[in-house]
Design a protein around this motif. Structure first.
Motif, mmCIF file in Angstrom:
data_model
loop_
_atom_site.group_PDB
_atom_site.id
_atom_site.type_symbol
_atom_site.label_atom_id
_atom_site.label_comp_id
_atom_site.label_asym_id
_atom_site.label_seq_id
_atom_site.Cartn_x
_atom_site.Cartn_y
_atom_site.Cartn_z
ATOM 1 N N MET A 1 0.896 -1.112 -0.226
ATOM 2 C CA MET A 1 0.220 -0.063 0.038
ATOM 3 C C MET A 1 0.721 1.187 0.064
ATOM 4 S SD MET A 1 -3.300 -0.325 -0.222
ATOM 5 C CE MET A 1 -3.992 -1.404 -0.703
ATOM 6 N N CYS B 1 -10.074 4.255 -3.520
ATOM 7 C CA CYS B 1 -9.113 3.698 -2.556
ATOM 8 C C CYS B 1 -9.679 3.794 -1.119
ATOM 9 C CB CYS B 1 -7.907 4.618 -2.676
ATOM 10 S SG CYS B 1 -7.041 4.898 -4.009
ATOM 11 N N CYS C 1 -12.420 1.539 -0.295
ATOM 12 C CA CYS C 1 -12.009 0.082 -0.120
ATOM 13 C C CYS C 1 -11.491 0.222 1.767
ATOM 14 C CB CYS C 1 -10.906 -0.531 -0.947
ATOM 15 S SG CYS C 1 -10.761 -2.234 -0.670
ATOM 16 N N HIS C 2 -10.773 1.158 1.646
ATOM 17 C CA HIS C 2 -10.404 1.257 3.161
ATOM 18 C C HIS C 2 -11.580 1.278 4.153
ATOM 19 C CE1 HIS C 2 -6.548 3.306 1.870
ATOM 20 N NE2 HIS C 2 -6.528 2.143 1.669
HETATM 21 C C1 HEC Z 1 -8.491 -4.184 -0.544
HETATM 22 C C2 HEC Z 1 -9.039 -2.880 -0.812
HETATM 23 C C3 HEC Z 1 -8.031 -1.694 -0.786
HETATM 24 C C4 HEC Z 1 -7.933 -0.912 -2.004
HETATM 25 C C5 HEC Z 1 -8.570 -0.899 -3.148
HETATM 26 C C6 HEC Z 1 -6.730 0.199 -1.442
HETATM 27 N N1 HEC Z 1 -6.478 0.127 -0.274
HETATM 28 FE FE1 HEC Z 1 -5.049 0.891 0.617
HETATM 29 N N2 HEC Z 1 -5.187 -0.337 2.542
HETATM 30 C C7 HEC Z 1 -5.951 -1.341 2.304
HETATM 31 C C8 HEC Z 1 -5.551 -2.010 3.611
HETATM 32 C C9 HEC Z 1 -6.304 -3.615 4.157
HETATM 33 C C10 HEC Z 1 -4.737 -1.463 4.250
HETATM 34 C C11 HEC Z 1 -4.037 -1.671 5.624
HETATM 35 C C12 HEC Z 1 -2.819 -2.693 5.247
HETATM 36 C C13 HEC Z 1 -1.873 -3.070 6.648
HETATM 37 O O1 HEC Z 1 -2.259 -4.150 6.846
HETATM 38 O O2 HEC Z 1 -0.895 -2.477 6.892
HETATM 39 C C14 HEC Z 1 -4.452 -0.217 3.296
HETATM 40 C C15 HEC Z 1 -3.433 0.730 3.735
HETATM 41 C C16 HEC Z 1 -3.222 1.813 2.813
HETATM 42 C C17 HEC Z 1 -2.164 2.739 3.279
HETATM 43 C C18 HEC Z 1 -1.648 3.025 4.651
HETATM 44 C C19 HEC Z 1 -0.208 2.548 4.417
HETATM 45 C C20 HEC Z 1 0.727 2.753 5.674
HETATM 46 O O3 HEC Z 1 1.505 1.685 6.184
HETATM 47 O O4 HEC Z 1 0.937 3.787 6.141
HETATM 48 C C21 HEC Z 1 -2.249 3.676 2.375
HETATM 49 C C22 HEC Z 1 -1.396 5.105 2.109
HETATM 50 C C23 HEC Z 1 -3.072 3.175 1.158
HETATM 51 N N3 HEC Z 1 -3.661 2.174 1.724
HETATM 52 C C24 HEC Z 1 -3.259 3.811 -0.014
HETATM 53 C C25 HEC Z 1 -4.035 3.423 -0.838
HETATM 54 C C26 HEC Z 1 -4.211 3.852 -2.374
HETATM 55 C C27 HEC Z 1 -3.457 5.225 -2.584
HETATM 56 C C28 HEC Z 1 -5.104 3.349 -2.936
HETATM 57 C C29 HEC Z 1 -5.825 3.428 -4.084
HETATM 58 C C30 HEC Z 1 -4.992 3.917 -5.297
HETATM 59 C C31 HEC Z 1 -5.524 1.999 -1.961
HETATM 60 N N4 HEC Z 1 -4.787 2.218 -0.814
HETATM 61 C C32 HEC Z 1 -6.567 1.067 -2.095
HETATM 62 C C33 HEC Z 1 -6.797 -1.869 1.431
HETATM 63 C C34 HEC Z 1 -6.901 -1.136 0.203
#
Ligand code: HEC
Length: 172
Positions: free
Chosen positions: A59, A141, A144-145
């Motif tokens: 991510m 994004c 989903c979060h």
């Molecule tokens: C499954 C659906 C999903 C999608 C779609 C998604 N994310 Fe995430 N994101 C997550 C999950 C789950 C986490 C936590 C991961 C962990 O366990 O550390 C996360 C964490 C993050 C973090 C925090 C990372 C950190 O450690 O500081 C960022 C920044 C982020 N996502 C950016 C994005 C961006 C930009 C997009 C779109 C382009 C996006 N995400 C799309 C599920 C998603």
């Protein structure tokens, strides 16, 4: 010496030779199986100790490419923007390959359509469409979060370009 069976002659030395051959082949097989088992255990051990990025690391990489994508598009650096959108797609593919044990992985498909739309805008070198679909991408994004209980990770349209060591303007 030979043993006489009704209607058939069996040559005993030949039979012993044959049986000892089978026995030796069997022993060799056992040795091979043991050697393969050792190799298998060693490979399994290597696999268990090999480095696999975590979901959060993927991510963070996606986050960096999300920023770069925005500034590449804004500067109408379409070649770079195309590269960045593909990097994001690759990273989501990697999540699907390496994070099969995380339930959230199934939800990543939500991002495919917005990424495709951004890519179409890039191919058409259409800045307003790019901005529109980049905004949709960013909202997705966050959708989903929220759906996987990481709603506290809020992604925004980048306010400024944080990479001091990269050129985004194609006419530099
Ligand atoms: C499954 C659906 C999903 C999608 C779609 C998604 N994310 Fe995430 N994101 C997550 C999950 C789950 C986490 C936590 C991961 C962990 O366990 O550390 C996360 C964490 C993050 C973090 C925090 C990372 C950190 O450690 O500081 C960022 C920044 C982020 N996502 C950016 C994005 C961006 C930009 C997009 C779109 C382009 C996006 N995400 C799309 C599920 C998603």
């Amino acid at each position: 010496m030979s043993v006489r069976y009704p209607g058939r002659m069996i040559n005993t030395p030949a039979l012993l030779l044959f049986l000892s051959f089978i026995f030796t082949a069997g022993c060799q097989n056992n040795q091979q199986i043991t050697s393969l088992q050792i190799q298998l255990d060693s490979l399994r051990n290597q696999l268990n100790h090999s480095y696999k990025p975590g979901f959060g690391e993927f991510m963070s990489a996606i986050q960096a490419h999300h920023v770069k994508l925005w500034f590449a598009g804004k500067n109408e650096n379409w070649e770079l923007a195309d590269f960045e959108v593909k990097e994001i797609k690759e990273l989501f593919d990697d999540i699907r390959t390496f994070e099969t044990d995380r339930l959230e992985t199934e939800s990543t498909t939500i991002i495919d359509a917005p990424l495709d739309s951004v890519q179409v805008a890039i191919t058409q070198k259409n800045l307003p469409e790019f901005a529109h679909y980049f905004s949709l991408l960013t909202t997705t994004c966050n959708t989903c979060h929220q759906s996987v209980d990481y709603g506290f990770n809020v992604v925004t349209i980048p306010a400024f370009q944080p990479f001091a060591n990269q050129e985004f303007n194609p006419n530099h």
